[in-house]
Design a protein around this motif. Sequence first.
Motif, PDB file in Angstrom:
ATOM      1  N   LEU A 285       4.693   1.436  -5.427  1.00 47.95           N
ATOM      2  CA  LEU A 285       3.651   1.360  -6.450  1.00 47.95           C
ATOM      3  C   LEU A 285       3.968   2.286  -7.619  1.00 47.95           C
ATOM      4  O   LEU A 285       3.864   1.892  -8.786  1.00 47.95           O
ATOM      5  CB  LEU A 285       2.293   1.714  -5.839  1.00 47.95           C
TER       6      LEU A 285
ATOM      7  N   THR B 277       0.814  -1.215   0.000  1.00 48.26           N
ATOM      8  CA  THR B 277       0.000   0.000   0.000  1.00 48.26           C
ATOM      9  C   THR B 277       0.850   1.268   0.000  1.00 48.26           C
ATOM     10  O   THR B 277       0.330   2.354  -0.242  1.00 48.26           O
ATOM     11  CB  THR B 277      -0.931   0.022   1.234  1.00 48.26           C
ATOM     12  N   GLU B 278       2.150   1.135   0.271  1.00 52.63           N
ATOM     13  CA  GLU B 278       3.019   2.303   0.282  1.00 52.63           C
ATOM     14  C   GLU B 278       3.108   2.888  -1.125  1.00 52.63           C
ATOM     15  O   GLU B 278       3.256   2.154  -2.101  1.00 52.63           O
ATOM     16  CB  GLU B 278       4.421   1.941   0.773  1.00 52.63           C
TER      17      GLU B 278
END
Length: 236
Positions: free
Chosen positions: A66, A61-62
């Motif tokens: 991504l 989720t960082e």
Amino acid sequence: MGVGPGDPELLTLKAHRCLRAAEVVAYPVARLDATGMAAAIVEPFLDPAQRRLPLVFPMVTEPEPLLEAWRAAAATLAHEVQQGRRVVFLCEGDVSLFATGSYVLLALQRHHAELAVEVIPGISSVAAAAAAGAWPLAFQKEGLLIRPCPETPEAMEALLALAKASGTVLALLKLGVRWHWIQPLLQARGLLDDALFAERVGWPDQRVMPAAAVQAGERPYFSLLLVRQGTSAVLP
């Protein structure tokens, strides 16, 4: 290119034509030694001469990892195209709906604007689940809200109230562990009998059934719920 939720027969004719014409077939994976769900869907249609190109998208989720993955994927795809190769990038479901392909598309548009990119839509898990359950998604003037499942009972209560007041059908994705508290919440409101539960839509182990038939507990990540709270439509 959207390849549908799982069943290879849900691939569109246009997607099939472009897939067969491609020299390079790229697809997302969580790690390099993984097959990838989108690749597994189209495997029956691939030719041995077509080069497979897995692109890694970490399950995190960082934002930084991504962003790096999306930009790296776009750069890799751009390089293949610049070498004169016909390339497709596969995406499970529809490429524009909660899809990795959406972020790759934006990265291509922002950093490789000279490339010609065509987006080929695919059948979403929501549409496929509704069809499998013979459950109309929306009647006449009903609204339809597709979104990830709320994280808390309080948020779910507020969403149900909003949907009921506005005549909106809810399509809630990624039930997973939340089903253990969503099931009793819906049961207390008498909504289970008219709701449709689906998991692993399009795959051999697909389950599509009235939500009342599914006990509370943890469900697979790829599970969804369709909820209607009455309708003002003229029904037969």
